[in-house]
Design an enzyme around this catalytic site. Sequence first.
Site, PDB file in Angstrom:
ATOM      1  N   ASP A   1       0.853  -1.191   0.000  1.00 52.46           N
ATOM      2  CA  ASP A   1       0.000   0.000   0.000  1.00 52.46           C
ATOM      3  C   ASP A   1       0.884   1.235   0.000  1.00 52.46           C
ATOM      4  O   ASP A   1       2.078   1.161   0.310  1.00 52.46           O
ATOM      5  CB  ASP A   1      -0.866   0.026   1.264  1.00 52.46           C
TER       6      ASP A   1
ATOM      7  N   THR B   1      -0.455   4.580   1.413  1.00 49.68           N
ATOM      8  CA  THR B   1      -0.781   5.384   2.585  1.00 49.68           C
ATOM      9  C   THR B   1      -0.399   4.671   3.875  1.00 49.68           C
ATOM     10  O   THR B   1      -0.848   3.556   4.143  1.00 49.68           O
ATOM     11  CB  THR B   1      -2.283   5.717   2.598  1.00 49.68           C
TER      12      THR B   1
ATOM     13  N   ASP C   1      -4.703  -3.031   4.892  1.00 47.81           N
ATOM     14  CA  ASP C   1      -5.248  -2.520   6.153  1.00 47.81           C
ATOM     15  C   ASP C   1      -6.761  -2.623   6.227  1.00 47.81           C
ATOM     16  O   ASP C   1      -7.332  -2.642   7.299  1.00 47.81           O
ATOM     17  CB  ASP C   1      -4.812  -1.054   6.377  1.00 47.81           C
TER      18      ASP C   1
END
Length: 1139
Positions: free
Chosen positions: A459, A461, A781
């Site tokens: 990912d 972020t 996440d």
Amino acid sequence: VLNPSDFLEDHHEAEDFEMTLAELRALMELRSVDALKKIKENYGDVFGICTRLKTSPQEGIRGDPLDVARRQAVFGKNFIPPKKPKSFLQLIWEALQDVTLIILEIAAIIALGLSFYTPSRGQNTVCVDNHSATEEDENEMAWIEGTTILLSVACVVLATALNDWSKEKQFRRLQHRIEKEQTFAVIRDGQVIQIPITDIVVGDIVHIKYGDLLPADGVLLQGNDLKMDESSLTGESDHVKKTLRGDPMLLSGTHVMEGSGRMVITAVGVNSQTGIILTLLGVGGELEKEKVKKKKQDGSPENSNKAKAQDYAAREMQPGTSEESTNGKQTVNRQSNLPKKEKSVLQGKLTRLAVQIGKAGLAMSTITVVVLIVYFLIKTFLIQKHTWNAQCTPVYIQYFVKFFIIGVTVLVVAVPEGLPLAVTISLAYSVKEMMKDNNLVRHLDACETMGNATAICSDKTGTLTMNRMAVVQAFISEMHHKIIPACESIPQTTLSYLLTGISVNCAYTSKILPPEKESGLPRQVGNKTDCALLGFLLDLKQDYQAVRNQIPEEKLYKVYTFNSDRKSMSTVLKNVDGSYQMFTKGASEIVLKKCNKILNAAGKPKPFNSKDNDDIIKNVVEPMASDGLRTICLAFKDFPAGQPEPEWDNENDIIMELTCIAVVGIEDPLRPEVPDAITQCQNAGITVRMVTGDNINTARTIALKCGILHPGETFLCLEGKELNRLIRNEKGEIKQELLDKIWPTLRVLARSSPTDKHTLVKGIIDSTISEQRQVVAVTGDGTNDAPALKEADVGFAMGIAGTDVAKEASDIILIDDNFTSIVKAVMWGRNVYDSISKFLQFQLTVNVVAVTVAFVGACITQDSPLKTVQMLWVNLIMDTFASLALATEKPTESLLLRKPYGRNKPLISRTMMKNILGQAFYQLTVIFTLVFTGEKLFDIDSGRNAPLQSPPSKHYTIVFNTFVLMQLCNEINARKVHGERNVFEGIFSNTIFCVITAGTLFVQILIVEIGGKPFSCTELTVEQWLWSLFLGIGTLLWGQLITTIPNSYLKFLTELGHGPPKEEILEEELAEGAGEIDHAERELRRGQILWFRGMNRIRAQNRVVNAFRTSFYEELKKPQIQSSLYPMPSMVLVSYVEA
């Protein structure tokens, strides 16, 4: 199952509440229409339940210690007692099941049994001419052999059991810590506070949101587009919509898949639906960790069957783990003939290697026994002309059994019994140390799998960036501001829309709090994008909290929560005059397409067409994205009064014809350490890919900054839609051959959905275009990342930003959400491989030399130069110490300077084989020189023909001492397995290695100087000690000579320890559609071990079935338990038993 009388000393305390525990349990067993009917008949509505539980829907319970204690006393604590840990004796019994140890135990019992029968010397002389003193001596000391073998077995068993016990204790401590750290948002006395889930009590008002795993049962008070996954209780994969008018019942262990809301807690702990089921099953402590709490699964090697059962149950019960349930749009299902996700590759290679070594040892021991018997028969009956008579039968049997003992000793020496311990120690040590590097390992095999990683799909972020967001640019009132504008420069109307829109259309759990330190930054709590927008309001001197106080969350008329499909969030407000106003925020290019108006410089709406949209994309959005900013569009829509109420469920028509308020650019700074970490990965042969939901320009800019992309390279950056267009055929089916053309050059996948991530990961793993199968690590996440995390070889969940569902689906949790921690995991994974290789190099050298010496000695002199007790000291005790010393080496940066091993790479490389055979040649030359000419070299009596009852000879003591000192020095050689010259590099950084080496030397001195007859040793002079030491140190010098020989000259050397070939995979495993292939378990299915596992499985089945049957019939007698409960226990039972 608990009831109020279990808790109350004074039953009158229960009268404070107008609902009993039995009532609440009966209520929570009902669903949808039945539940609503019961609530309406008995309590009026859900708020009537709050009144009876002495709680306020807005303010919550008082929350003082007395109130909380009273509620815990009446309704129970939110805690399910864990299963009792295994006792130390149980762990000892499990350690004794090891097949290698069983062989040793049998050998020990035979040796002890034979020691009780000793024929007289006269009888021996009549039957055999050359009955030697050595044989008499060995007969006299026979009990020592058996006793010492048993002591050696006891040492290994105690070491293994102690290691397992301490590891289980460590895991439980870790679970307790995680349990304490897991918190939930509750309202107490009007304040939203975070409390540990174990402190939640009946009557608490709890905030729930997307990604949460519910910690207790409750009833919905207010919901926004709330959808639950109840598959863990019902087995149904469809998401269940929860509303006050439809189905308000919320159950523990279920997952929030969409939306948010508030609920009142009605049952906790063993009285919740999950608690009741687990109590019935009698496995509450184990399955609870999988389903209810964010816990680390105990993947201890000491109980792999238990771990696999848990993993299987978790796989069956977790949402999003089957493609049918989460990837409805994906048309390609996993077929039985496709590659399976493989686990325990290292364990599989080791088991295979151990079996091969065992077979070789068995062959060698059989040949030894045959040679000895044939030699004895020819010498006795053909040469010496003896005849077999009844008087001599016991003597001959004694000889044959002695030959068998020699053969067993050769087998015992050949079997690498230190290997399981080395693996256990290496993995346990790595897991413990990885905690310090912010890696919480949930499954032990993930640790070694990371050493093989060839690709990381990360990912953006929070992993590559700092996840501290702030608005730094804005397009407001037709002007692009490169810095935050002053509030005075923005029209009041526009400012009002911004204030209301951001305040109500961000999660109410997101907020900006004052800094903890005076000079620190304000704290961001909740969703970081929401916090950036709220911070934007504060920069404009606007108070979002005042708006929220005026419009509390329960007054929000309708909320379309953010999810990966919408990529937007909308909130509807109902005004006093009957009109509605909706505020929307989301990905700029998506929301702008739905706008037909935009606020102008005066704050008035003006038309907005596709050309205007293209202009803003080109002049505002793309420049912002090129600066690495995430772009968010803010918009609103008015629904005038007097018109029919819109069909709110028709989302596509509702979220259209919007008016654009502003486009903001949010900066999420790159973590400063990430570029170096990515460079390390690339140097290590690992391809890093960024998979993000952000705009492609933003993603490309960040990828360039962190080094995933480099200027001038021809790698691909694609959006999710473009990827799907390229890899699907005209029927919309994913084709592997099309995907194989894309993934090797793909580096950035932007605007990707979780389905796109899963498709990419599965495609890379299933690909066969490269020589080695790709080993893929994935970070995630969100709840919808669970399929990709499960599909990956190693799934990393975010410890801070990750949802409970993502953490359950993962193998390793990144405690700090930092990419550099993944690099540390790669280092530790490679270090595990190297540690095992180092131990193997040492172990096999010892085994080759000891077996050869025993075999040649027995065949030539009919007596081994190394006595059984001496060989067991070297083979068992020293190997146990060596496994501890070599398996606890710390990783170094040099591990990242070579390519991944690959799943098919043998454990014993050509370099290692060169070292093993080279050192064995030196040691055998020294040993046989000492055996056959040692008495002349040292001017001492020969030990080969010692007179009867003579003390141990200096000759054979020198042989034994030199052998041990050569092993000690070779242990230093074994620290390097890749042909490095400096074997002393970093030796003092490993304290355990230094202590064990020094300790072993000290014990060796004691054995030689004071060991005496039990160890067949006598005291040596200083000169003899120095010669032994000199010959030992010779292994270090010889090692340098071996390193000089190029491997290219040694292509005839065979590598050992390959993974099992694909054709050996059992057809029934593939036909069953098993998600994972356990190589170690498959190797151990053969022969005797299948019987042991079968017996263990039958016992486990009986225990589970009996526990279930007993509890089931007991509970049937109780009227409050409804039949709706029992589909789940039967499903869990099947999963648990079949696993």
